[in-house]
Design an enzyme around this catalytic site. Structure first.
Site, PDB file in Angstrom:
ATOM      1  N   LYS A  77       7.022  -2.981  14.919  1.00 14.20           N
ATOM      2  CA  LYS A  77       7.774  -2.510  13.751  1.00 14.20           C
ATOM      3  C   LYS A  77       8.798  -1.457  14.160  1.00 14.20           C
ATOM      4  O   LYS A  77       9.952  -1.463  13.692  1.00 14.20           O
ATOM      5  CB  LYS A  77       6.823  -1.922  12.715  1.00 14.20           C
ATOM      6  CG  LYS A  77       5.913  -2.932  12.034  1.00 14.20           C
ATOM      7  CD  LYS A  77       5.021  -2.216  11.023  1.00 14.20           C
ATOM      8  CE  LYS A  77       4.091  -3.169  10.309  1.00 14.20           C
ATOM      9  NZ  LYS A  77       3.221  -2.462   9.342  1.00 14.20           N
TER      10      LYS A  77
ATOM     11  N   GLU B 283      -7.057  -8.787  13.374  1.00 13.52           N
ATOM     12  CA  GLU B 283      -6.508  -7.444  13.168  1.00 13.52           C
ATOM     13  C   GLU B 283      -7.621  -6.405  13.207  1.00 13.52           C
ATOM     14  O   GLU B 283      -7.404  -5.271  13.622  1.00 13.52           O
ATOM     15  CB  GLU B 283      -5.761  -7.379  11.837  1.00 13.52           C
ATOM     16  CG  GLU B 283      -4.905  -6.120  11.689  1.00 13.52           C
ATOM     17  CD  GLU B 283      -3.946  -6.189  10.517  1.00 13.52           C
ATOM     18  OE1 GLU B 283      -2.765  -6.540  10.718  1.00 13.52           O
ATOM     19  OE2 GLU B 283      -4.384  -5.907   9.383  1.00 13.52           O
TER      20      GLU B 283
ATOM     21  N   LYS C 242       0.837  -1.209   0.000  1.00 16.45           N
ATOM     22  CA  LYS C 242       0.000   0.000   0.000  1.00 16.45           C
ATOM     23  C   LYS C 242       0.867   1.253   0.000  1.00 16.45           C
ATOM     24  O   LYS C 242       0.668   2.170  -0.781  1.00 16.45           O
ATOM     25  CB  LYS C 242      -0.933  -0.015   1.212  1.00 16.45           C
ATOM     26  CG  LYS C 242      -2.022   1.038   1.176  1.00 16.45           C
ATOM     27  CD  LYS C 242      -3.072   0.765   2.235  1.00 16.45           C
ATOM     28  CE  LYS C 242      -4.276   1.676   2.057  1.00 16.45           C
ATOM     29  NZ  LYS C 242      -5.366   1.364   3.000  1.00 16.45           N
TER      30      LYS C 242
ATOM     31  N   HIS D 295      -7.812 -35.347  13.001  1.00 14.84           N
ATOM     32  CA  HIS D 295      -6.662 -36.123  13.458  1.00 14.84           C
ATOM     33  C   HIS D 295      -5.569 -35.220  14.025  1.00 14.84           C
ATOM     34  O   HIS D 295      -4.452 -35.692  14.288  1.00 14.84           O
ATOM     35  CB  HIS D 295      -6.113 -36.958  12.302  1.00 14.84           C
ATOM     36  CG  HIS D 295      -7.096 -37.964  11.788  1.00 14.84           C
ATOM     37  ND1 HIS D 295      -7.201 -39.236  12.294  1.00 14.84           N
ATOM     38  CD2 HIS D 295      -8.053 -37.863  10.834  1.00 14.84           C
ATOM     39  CE1 HIS D 295      -8.162 -39.889  11.666  1.00 14.84           C
ATOM     40  NE2 HIS D 295      -8.699 -39.079  10.771  1.00 14.84           N
TER      41      HIS D 295
ATOM     42  N   GLY E 187      -5.945  -2.972   3.908  1.00 12.80           N
ATOM     43  CA  GLY E 187      -5.137  -4.054   3.355  1.00 12.80           C
ATOM     44  C   GLY E 187      -5.796  -5.411   3.462  1.00 12.80           C
ATOM     45  O   GLY E 187      -5.814  -6.191   2.503  1.00 12.80           O
ATOM     46  N   ARG E 188      -6.363  -5.733   4.619  1.00  8.94           N
ATOM     47  CA  ARG E 188      -6.961  -7.062   4.821  1.00  8.94           C
ATOM     48  C   ARG E 188      -8.287  -7.219   4.082  1.00  8.94           C
ATOM     49  O   ARG E 188      -8.815  -8.326   4.001  1.00  8.94           O
ATOM     50  CB  ARG E 188      -7.138  -7.333   6.311  1.00  8.94           C
ATOM     51  CG  ARG E 188      -7.934  -6.280   7.069  1.00  8.94           C
ATOM     52  CD  ARG E 188      -7.798  -6.489   8.574  1.00  8.94           C
ATOM     53  NE  ARG E 188      -8.424  -5.456   9.365  1.00  8.94           N
ATOM     54  CZ  ARG E 188      -7.857  -4.300   9.695  1.00  8.94           C
ATOM     55  NH1 ARG E 188      -6.648  -4.017   9.249  1.00  8.94           N
ATOM     56  NH2 ARG E 188      -8.487  -3.413  10.452  1.00  8.94           N
TER      57      ARG E 188
ATOM     58  N   GLU F 222       9.562  -5.711   4.996  1.00 10.72           N
ATOM     59  CA  GLU F 222       9.717  -7.070   4.475  1.00 10.72           C
ATOM     60  C   GLU F 222       9.494  -7.117   2.966  1.00 10.72           C
ATOM     61  O   GLU F 222      10.275  -7.732   2.221  1.00 10.72           O
ATOM     62  CB  GLU F 222       8.728  -8.025   5.165  1.00 10.72           C
ATOM     63  CG  GLU F 222       8.898  -8.148   6.666  1.00 10.72           C
ATOM     64  CD  GLU F 222       7.967  -7.226   7.437  1.00 10.72           C
ATOM     65  OE1 GLU F 222       7.555  -7.603   8.546  1.00 10.72           O
ATOM     66  OE2 GLU F 222       7.652  -6.131   6.919  1.00 10.72           O
TER      67      GLU F 222
END
Length: 679
Positions: free
Chosen positions: A643, A487, A337, A518, A400-401, A343
C-alpha cells in the site's frame, strides 16, 4: 555471563561458543548418517527423496519440504549458515544450555479485563498472559518432538488404514447437525492422541477461554478479539449492550427501507443495494449473500431486490456493479473500518458522483438519502457527507476478516434478505461458538480441524489445501476462507517477534464440486499431494428429480461427493488396472497412487443457520492453528508495504500525467515499466 551494559563475549565465552559449535556440527554429521539410513525406509515422508551435496530436500508429488519438518525455517539470527537441511535455529536450540546466556526477549503482553459493556473493550492492563506459549517452547516440547518422531515413522497406506473399523470410529466427531469424518487423513488414533497432547501443551483450551472473555489476544495492536460477542443474544452472559443496540438499529433501518418508509431523494422505494468495500469489508458478506440467494427463506426475503458488491478499483468493477440499476432506487452502503481505504473511498466517490449526475438533486440530500456507512471512523464519514444518523459502527476488537457478523455484513444482508434470515445466520454461528467454548478439545470440531491442519502443514509438509463444497451456492466460500486463513496465519514470526522454527499456514483455494473435478482434480489424483476438505449437504436448496432418471440431481452430485475422497485415498494399483484389461503401456498413465488425505464435513442442508455454522467453524479452526503455532492470527502488517509503495507510484503517475515530470526515484525495472505505461 553477561553483566551490566556489556555487549560482547569474554575470551572464555568465545572459546565456549566455538567448542559448542564444533560439538553441534559433529552431532549433526552423526545425525545425517541416521537420517540417510531412515530415508531408505518405506516411510511416506521419505519416498522420492532427492539428495545432493548442498541440500537434502524431498519432493513427494511436487510438494517440496525440508527433512525433518522442524528444520524448515532458517532464523535470521542463526549462529551459522544452514548445514545440509539443518537450519541454524536448530543449533541454537542445542547450544542454549552451554553458550553464555543472553537476556531473553520480553514476552509480557497486556491482558484484557472483560466486562459486559462495550466501553470496557478499550481498556487493558500490562498483566502477562500466563497461557502464552512461544513457538520456540512448543518446538522444544516433548509433545512436539513426539509428533516429529511419529511423522517420521512409516505409516500404512490409506487403503489399508480405511479398512480398520475401530480406527474409523475413532476419527469422527459431530455436533448440532455437523458430522466430521477425518478417517481419510494420514493419521491413526495414536496421531490424534499426540496432537491432542500438543494442544494441551500449547494451552489451546485456555486460549479459547481467554479469547471468549475478552482478554488481549492481539498483542501487537493491544486489542481483544471478540467477533464471537457479535453473535451473543440478549440475556446471555456474553451479551454486549452496544452490540445489541447496533443490531436493533440495523433491524429498524432495514425494515424501514424494505417497507418503503425510507425512500430515495425522488420518493422511490430503494430496491437495490450496492455494498462498497474490499477485503474483510466484503468477502464474508458476499459469501453469505451468495449462499442465501437460492435458499427458500432467503429467496423469499430478497424477492424483487438486488444486492451487489463493489470491491475492485478497476473501473470495470464499477461498471458491472451499477449496470442496469436505477440510481433513484439504489441505496449505497460504504464499508470501511477507517474510512480511508484507497480503493473503497475512490469507488465511493465514483458512485456518489453517479448518484448526483443521474438525479440532479442537491448533493447533500442525495447523499443523505442514498448513502450510508459502516465504519469505526465517525468523523471521516461525516466529512464524506454521510449523515450521523446513517452511520453504523463496529469496533476495533473486530478484525475486518472476522466482521461479517457485525454491521459490515449484517446491514447489506438485512437490507437484501430481511432480519429474520440474518438472525438465523447469527444463531448458527453462535451455536458453533458455544461448542467451541464448551466442548472438550477431543470432541471439539474447530479444534480437531485446527489440529489436522497443523499435522498437515507442520509435520507432513503440505503447503496447500483445497476447499471443495458440493454446493454451487458456496461458490464464494473459498475466497472468504482464503482471507481469514492466509491473512491470519501467513506469518513467519511468533507473538514475541522471534522467527518461527517450523512451517505454518497454507495456501487455500477451492471451487464447488463437481466443477472442481473438471478443473484441477487431475492434479489432485496424479500430481501434487493436496489435502482436501469436502463439504456436503443431505438436502438440496432447490431439489430437482426428473422422471426416468436413476437418481435426483442432488443425489448425482452427492454420488461424486462420496466417491472423490475414496478415489484420492485408495487410488488404483497396477494389479487393479490389469484386472480391468488395461493395456500394459497405459498402466503408468492410469495408475493412481492414492494415499491423498481429505476430511469430510456433512450437514443436513444449506440454510441461513448452517451458513453461520460453517463460517464460525472455519474462523475457529484458523484461531486454533495460531494458538498452537504461537503466532498472532489477528494482525496483518504484511499488507502495508505494498500500500505504501502504491502511494508513491500514484504520486509519480499524477506528477507525470498532469505536470509532465519524468519518472524518478524507482529501480531501473520499475522505471522502465512506468515509462512504458505512461507513454
Amino acid at each position: 555471563m553477561i553483566r551490566g551494559k556489556s555487549t560482547g563475549w569474554s575470551p572464555g565465552s568465545k572459546c565456549a561458543a566455538v567448542v559448542a559449535l564444533l560439538v553441534a556440527v559433529a552431532m549433526l554429521a552423526a545425525s545425517w548418517v541416521g537420517f540417510e539410513q531412515r530415508a531408505k525406509s518405506s516411510s511416506p515422508l521419505h519416498t522420492g527423496l532427492v539428495r545432493s551435496s548442498k541440500s537434502f530436500y524431498k519432493r513427494t508429488s511436487g510438494v517440496s519440504r525440508a527433512f525433518p519438518p522442524v528444520f524448515h525455517r532458517t532464523s535470521p539470527e542463526s549462529l551459522t549458515p544452514s548445514i545440509g537441511t539443518f537450519s541454524a535455529s536448530s543449533l541454537s536450540t542445542f547450544s542454549r544450555s552451554i553458550l553464555p546466556s543472553v537476556p531473553a526477549r520480553s514476552t509480557a503482553k497486556a491482558s484484557f479485563n472483560y466486562k459486559a459493556d462495550s466501553e470496557a473493550l478499550g481498556s487493558s492492563s500490562s498483566t502477562a498472559s500466563s497461557s502464552s506459549v512461544s513457538s520456540e517452547r512448543i518446538a522444544d516440547s516433548k509433545e512436539y518432538q513426539a509428533l516429529l518422531h511419529h511423522a517420521a515413522t512409516p505409516m500404512p497406506h490409506l487403503r489399508e488404514l480405511i479398512q480398520d473399523e475401530k480406527r474409523c470410529d475413532k476419527l469422527v466427531a459431530e455436533t448440532n447437525g455437523i458430522f466430521m469424518d477425518f478417517s481419510r487423513q494420514k493419521m491413526t488414533a495414536e496421531t490424534l492422541d499426540l496432537l491432542l497432547n500438543l494442544a494441551r501443551e500449547a494451552g489451546v483450551a485456555e486460549k479459547i477461554q481467554k479469547m471468549g472473555h475478552g482478554e488481549t489476544m492481539n498483542p501487537t495492536e493491544n486489542r481483544a478479539v471478540l467477533h464471537t460477542a457479535l453473535r451473543c443474544e440478549e440475556g446471555e452472559e456474553c451479551e454486549l449492550t452496544e452490540v445489541i443496540s447496533v443490531i436493533n438499529r440495523i433491524e429498524d433501518f432495514s425494515a424501514r427501507v424494505r417497507s418503503g418508509e425510507w425512500s430515495g431523494a425522488t420518493g422511490k422505494a430503494l430496491k437495490n443495494v450496492v455494498a462498497i468495500g474490499i477485503g474483510g469489508s466484503y468477502l464474508g458478506a458476499e459469501f453469505v449473500a451468495e449462499a442465501l440467494h437460492s435458499d427458500p427463506m432467503g429467496r423469499e426475503g430478497s424477492d424483487g431486490r438486488r444486492l451487489r458488491f463493489l470491491a475492485n478499483i478497476d473501473p470495470v468493477g464499477v461498471d458491472r456493479a451499477l449496470e442496469g440499476l436505477d440510481p433513484e432506487e439504489t441505496l449505497v452502503v460504504v464499508i470501511s473500518k477507517t474510512f480511508t481505504t484507497a480503493e473503497t473511498m475512490l469507488n465511493a466517490r465514483t458512485v456518489r458522483q453517479w448518484l448526483r449526475d443521474a438525479m440532479g438533486h442537491d448533493s447533500e440530500e442525495t447523499v443523505s438519502k442514498h448513502m450510508v456507512a459502516v465504519s469505526t471512523n465517525h468523523e471521516k464519514c461525516v466529512e464524506f457527507g454521510i449523515a450521523p444518523e446513517n452511520i453504523f459502527i463496529f469496533w476495533d476488537w473486530v478484525g475486518g476478516r472476522y466482521s461479517v457478523t457485525s454491521a459490515v455484513g449484517l446491514l447489506p444482508l438485512s437490507l437484501a434478505y430481511g432480519m429474520d434470515v440474518v438472525r438465523q445466520f447469527l444463531r448458527g454461528a453462535r451455536s458453533v461458538d458455544r461448542h467451541f467454548m464448551e466442548a472438550p478439545i477431543e470432541k471439539n470440531l474447530p479444534v480437531l480441524l485446527g489440529l489436522i491442519a497443523v499435522w498437515q502443514s507442520t509435520f507432513q509438509g503440505y503447503a496447500t489445501r483445497a476447499l471443495i463444497p458440493y454446493a454451487q451456492a458456496l461458490a464464494k466460500f473459498a475466497p472468504h476462507v482464503q482471507q481469514i486463513s492466509m491473512e491470519s496465519n501467513g506469518k513467519s514470526v511468533s507473538t514475541c517477534g522471534s522467527a518461527i522454527p517450523y512451517e505454518c499456514a497454507e495456501i487455500e483455494f477451492g471451487e464447488p464440486g463437481t466443477n472442481a473435478q473438471h478443473s484441477f482434480f487431475q492434479l489432485l489424483h496424479q500430481g501434487r499431494e493436496v489435502p482436501v476438505d469436502f463439504i456436503g449437504f443431505k438436502h438440496s436448496q432447490t431439489p430437482i428429480e426428473l422422471p426416468g432418471e436413476v437418481v435426483s440431481n442432488h443425489d448425482e452430485l452427492m454420488a461424486n461427493f462420496f466417491a472423490q475422497p475414496d478415489a484420492l485415498a485408495l487410488g488404483r494399483t497396477d494389479e487393479e488396472l490389469r484386472s480391468l484389461a488395461t493395456e500394459e503401456e497405459l498402466i503408468p498413465h492410469k495408475r493412481m497412487p492414492g494415499n491423498r488425505p481429505s476430511t469430510i464435513l456433512l450437514f443436513d442442508e444449506l440454510n441461513a443457520y448452517t451458513i453461520g455454522q460453517l463460517l464460525a467453524l472455519y474462523e475457529h479452526r484458523i484461531a486454533v492453528q495460531g494458538f498452537i503455532w504461537g503466532i498472532n492470527s489477528f494482525d496483518q502488517y504484511g499488507v502495508e508495504l505494498g500500500k505504501e509503495l502504491g502511494k508513491t507510484v500514484r504520486n509519480q503517475i499524477a506528477a507525470s500525467r498532469k505536470d509532465g515530470k519524468d519518472v524518478s526515484g524507482f529501480n531501473p525495472s520499475t522505471t522502465r515499466l512506468l515509462k512504458r505505461y505512461l507513454d
